[in-house]
Write a protein that holds these residues in place. Structure first.
Motif, PDB file in Angstrom:
ATOM      1  N   LYS A  23       0.846  -1.519  -0.332  1.00 23.14           N
ATOM      2  CA  LYS A  23       0.582  -0.411   0.257  1.00 23.14           C
ATOM      3  C   LYS A  23       1.068   1.581  -0.017  1.00 23.14           C
ATOM      4  N   ILE A  24       2.562   1.583   1.387  1.00 26.18           N
ATOM      5  CA  ILE A  24       2.981   3.126   0.972  1.00 26.18           C
ATOM      6  C   ILE A  24       3.030   2.387  -0.655  1.00 26.18           C
ATOM      7  N   THR A  25       3.748   1.360  -1.181  1.00 28.61           N
ATOM      8  CA  THR A  25       4.730   1.752  -2.289  1.00 28.61           C
ATOM      9  C   THR A  25       4.158   1.855  -2.840  1.00 28.61           C
ATOM     10  N   THR A  26       3.078   2.141  -3.353  1.00 30.67           N
ATOM     11  CA  THR A  26       1.769   2.201  -4.429  1.00 30.67           C
ATOM     12  C   THR A  26       1.583   4.388  -4.094  1.00 30.67           C
TER      13      THR A  26
ATOM     14  N   LYS B  48      14.299  -4.305  -9.183  1.00 25.43           N
ATOM     15  CA  LYS B  48      14.688  -3.744  -8.206  1.00 25.43           C
ATOM     16  C   LYS B  48      14.089  -1.936  -7.298  1.00 25.43           C
ATOM     17  N   GLN B  49      13.438  -1.609  -9.057  1.00 27.30           N
ATOM     18  CA  GLN B  49      12.463  -0.433  -8.862  1.00 27.30           C
ATOM     19  C   GLN B  49      11.854  -0.729  -7.685  1.00 27.30           C
ATOM     20  N   VAL B  50      10.656  -2.243  -7.254  1.00 31.07           N
ATOM     21  CA  VAL B  50       9.522  -1.931  -6.268  1.00 31.07           C
ATOM     22  C   VAL B  50      10.665  -2.092  -4.203  1.00 31.07           C
ATOM     23  N   ARG B  51      11.768  -2.807  -4.865  1.00 30.63           N
ATOM     24  CA  ARG B  51      12.657  -3.267  -3.864  1.00 30.63           C
ATOM     25  C   ARG B  51      13.161  -1.330  -2.992  1.00 30.63           C
ATOM     26  N   ALA B  52      13.074  -0.550  -4.052  1.00 30.75           N
ATOM     27  CA  ALA B  52      13.735   0.552  -3.266  1.00 30.75           C
ATOM     28  C   ALA B  52      13.222   1.355  -3.201  1.00 30.75           C
TER      29      ALA B  52
ATOM     30  N   ALA C 160      12.726 -14.523  -2.868  1.00 29.03           N
ATOM     31  CA  ALA C 160      14.760 -14.917  -2.984  1.00 29.03           C
ATOM     32  C   ALA C 160      15.172 -13.449  -3.211  1.00 29.03           C
ATOM     33  N   ALA C 161      14.324 -12.899  -4.046  1.00 30.27           N
ATOM     34  CA  ALA C 161      14.747 -11.427  -4.866  1.00 30.27           C
ATOM     35  C   ALA C 161      15.089 -10.780  -3.592  1.00 30.27           C
ATOM     36  N   SER C 162      14.824 -10.607  -2.718  1.00 31.50           N
ATOM     37  CA  SER C 162      14.502  -9.824  -0.781  1.00 31.50           C
ATOM     38  C   SER C 162      16.815  -9.502  -0.485  1.00 31.50           C
ATOM     39  N   LEU C 163      17.285 -11.252  -1.154  1.00 31.76           N
ATOM     40  CA  LEU C 163      18.630 -10.765  -0.704  1.00 31.76           C
ATOM     41  C   LEU C 163      19.197 -11.424  -1.697  1.00 31.76           C
ATOM     42  N   ARG C 164      18.678 -11.282  -3.318  1.00 33.11           N
ATOM     43  CA  ARG C 164      19.878 -10.566  -4.030  1.00 33.11           C
ATOM     44  C   ARG C 164      20.720  -9.692  -4.551  1.00 33.11           C
ATOM     45  N   PRO C 165      21.437  -9.571  -4.763  1.00 38.74           N
ATOM     46  CA  PRO C 165      22.044  -8.313  -5.071  1.00 38.74           C
ATOM     47  C   PRO C 165      21.313  -7.228  -6.323  1.00 38.74           C
ATOM     48  N   PRO C 166      21.755  -6.070  -5.642  1.00 35.89           N
ATOM     49  CA  PRO C 166      20.584  -5.131  -7.153  1.00 35.89           C
ATOM     50  C   PRO C 166      21.384  -6.052  -8.526  1.00 35.89           C
TER      51      PRO C 166
END
Length: 678
Positions: A480-483, A653-657, A639-645
């Protein structure tokens, strides 16, 4: 007449020859019957047959003496076997086989030293024999020196990890490692092993016997005045110490250990030469390992007398001491005794750690489930939980609040008594460097003299962690916040740059007394100050809004101040990393009040400011994988949260940022720091 005499003489010769032949055949028959009986393990029957056969011979044949001696040994008639062996040696002193039978008889009778000497003579006779076959058979036997070497290697291995000095409960003597090694060689089992191994070295049996002999017991207790120290006990038998409460305590400990079947005992009062700095250093670092390696730990509950009742253990002074914390958790087997040396609650099972009564009391005393306590192991896992458990314990010397934890965290640290709270600072600095776990910085209280970011007392770790580290956002709330952030006026170029920089930051570490801390720092703008009964109140403007700082210190006299957000692992939704790297400090040109990088923290006064007074305790655990109520919360399964950018797609990457920004908007406990002018 002559012919008659000649005929009679011939008849007598024939009768004598017949009788001799009859005795020979009968002797052979009896020998065969003896062989069959011996093979069938009917040893008494074999002895009877061999004895009857020997009685028919004018001179006992060597072969029959050898066989009867074997039967005597099998029937445990050692003296008879020895007599036959000596007859063999008398018949042929150059033959090795009489010595072989003599060795077997002496070994069975328990005369191991004589047996070894006889066996060595046998080997010498074999090597000097004119018979090539006998000389060749010499190769089938083991020289006693080879067995001695195997035993000594096993001894060295067995005592390698044990304490440097141990009390021999049989003699009452305090012995160092050479003395401990020699002690086994003075035991009958040492000579028995050498004598028993004539054709091959039985290493498993050697290791088993040696390990059994060197099992030791450890002592866990509250120190009293006038404890017997190393300097006294090294010169006198423990059981000969003059009567006193502390001497009686040590003597009773040794007697209980001896009566339990253990030859060795270790007490921290007299088994450490504290005058030798290197010995003291090794002892403090190794103590957890020593308790862990003990066969049993005897706990003396000071202030608890017979008849004991439930709750006495929890209230005992033993349960408040720092050193006993690691002693209990390291030990696999523990037995509790009242101060008058009666089993606590009359518990009669071998291991009191498995007693439901003990388990319940330890859970109540620590606030941790028994299952979690049982799996508490040395190392860098569950750092905050271990610090919390240690924070409730007391020490006589300030430095011991740190030194008593070296083993449980597997940390090595120079021991310097007299440095007061610097010991705790050095310990926590090493812990942070080794683990990269910034939760060590999550505390509020008085700063220590080693570094302002580290506390003066371990008691601060009894505080809830979550008053400093932000809570985990639920997935729905995070989405919700990222949206909302997507539709805001965020500069995505700056956002992606921030995300990349955070991922590039190395782990925190200490270099000497200076901490290199990866962080987000917020420079405080102009502030207003006031006072209340508890101290100073400062309000200042930052890029995250107006913050209020309550502290006992007068910040108006400080230079530039920064609020520091060190919870990078929280922002990136990852676990702490344990590697070591250099730190980078760089100004963010887009924001003159913020820096992204490492802020070297000077050992100057500081406080911790928090925008939220209270957070639920369970919020921390997903961040650091700490156990809560005996359960371990797993790290993010995504797993994506643990992978390097670099391995993420631009969209991911934009979602993680955006998620980083969402987490950054959460209230957090901040460090308040003044940069070193240099």
């Amino acid at each position: 007449m002559v012919s008659e005499l000649k005929e009679e003489s011939n008849q007598r010769a024939e009768q004598a020859e017949w009788a001799h032949d009859f005795r020979r055949r009968l002797s052979e028959k009896l020998e065969h019957l003896g062989d069959a009986a011996l093979m069938a393990q009917k040893h008494d029957e074999a002895i009877s047959m061999y004895s009857a056969s020997i009685s028919l011979e004018p001179v006992a044949p060597s072969s029959l003496l050898i066989k009867r001696s074997k039967a005597y040994v099998a029937f445990s008639l050692w003296e008879n076997a020895l007599n036959d062996a000596n007859k063999l040696i008398t018949l042929d002193p150059s033959s090795p086989w009489g010595y072989e039978r003599k060795h077997a008889a002496l070994h069975g009778e328990g005369h191991y030293a004589d047996a070894i000497s006889t066996f060595e003579t046998m080997l010498s006779k074999m090597s000097q024999s004119p018979d090539p076959e006998t000389r060749e058979r010499h190769r089938e036997y083991i020289n006693p020196e080879q067995t001695k070497a195997a035993i000594r290697a096993a001894i060295e291995s067995a005592i390698h990890e044990s304490p440097l000095a141990l009390i021999n409960t049989d003699s009452g003597r305090l012995l160092d490692k050479p003395g401990q090694a020699w002690s086994f060689e003075s035991q009958p089992i040492f000579r028995e092993l050498i004598s028993a191994m004539t054709t091959h070295i039985d290493n498993p049996r050697i290791e088993r016997e040696v390990a059994e002999y060197y099992r030791y017991a450890t002592f866990s207790h509250k120190w009293d005045d006038n404890e017997p120290l190393f300097e006294k006990v090294i010169r006198i038998v423990v059981y000969d110490l003059e009567e006193s409460p502390t001497h009686d305590k040590l003597q009773m400990f040794c007697k209980i250990v001896r009566d339990s079947g253990f030859h060795w005992a270790w007490s921290d009062t007299c088994c450490i030469n504290k005058a030798d700095h290197f010995v003291l250093q090794e002892a403090l670092v190794s103590m957890f390992k020593w308790y862990e390696g003990s066969a049993v730990t005897i706990v003396l509950l000071r202030g608890v007398r017979f008849p004991s009742k439930r709750g006495d253990l929890m209230k005992s002074i033993w349960n408040t001491r720092a050193w006993t914390f690691q002693e209990y958790h390291a030990s696999k087997v523990v037995r509790f005794y009242t101060e008058d040396w009666k089993p606590y609650l009359n518990i009669d099972i071998p291991n009191h750690k498995e007693s439901p009564e003990i388990i319940a009391e330890m859970e109540e005393a620590t606030g941790v489930l028994a299952r979690a306590l049982m799996v508490l192991r040395p190392g860098l896992d569950d750092i905050r939980e271990k610090l919390r458990l240690a924070s409730t314990r007391q020490t006589t010397r300030v430095e011991d609040s740190a030194y008593s934890l070296l083993g449980i965290f597997s940390v090595s640290l120079p021991v310097v008594y007299g440095e007061a709270d610097k010991a705790l600072g050095r310990f926590l600095a090493q812990l942070l460097t080794n683990s990269g776990d910034t939760s060590i910085l999550a505390w509020t209280g008085r700063s220590g003299s080693f570094n302002s970011c580290l506390p003066a007392s371990i008691i601060v770790f009894n505080q809830p962690l979550t008053t400093h580290i932000p809570p985990t956002l639920k997935r729905a709330e995070l989405d919700k916040i990222t949206t909302r952030l997507r539709s805001s006026s965020l500069k995505f170029t700056t956002l992606m740059r921030l995300y990349d920089r955070l991922h590039e930051l190395p782990v925190p570490l200490f270099a000497g007394q200076r901490m290199k801390l990866p962080c987000l720092s917020f420079k405080l703008g102009p502030s207003s100050a006031s006072r209340n009964v508890s101290g100073h109140v400062f309000r200042a403007q930052t890029t995250v809004g107006v913050v209020e700082i309550r502290t006992e210190e007068d910040l108006s006299r400080s230079g530039t101040l920064y609020l520091v957000h060190p919870w990078i692992d929280f922002l990136l939704d990852r676990r702490p990393v344990g590697s070591v790297a250099e730190m980078i400090l760089e100004e963010d040109s887009d924001d003159r009040y913020s820096t992204i990088g490492g802020l070297p923290a000077s050992p100057s006064p500081s406080g911790i400011a928090s925008e939220t007074p209270q957070m639920q305790a369970t919020w921390l655990f997903p961040r650091f994988g700490l156990s809560s109520g005996g359960r371990t919360t797993p790290f993010p399964s995504d797993a994506a949260s643990l992978r390097p950018p670099s391995s993420l797609s631009p969209a991911d990457k934009q979602v993680r940022a955006l998620q980083v920004i969402a987490r950054l908007r959460q209230p957090f406990g901040a460090l308040l720091l003044t940069p070193d002018p240099g």
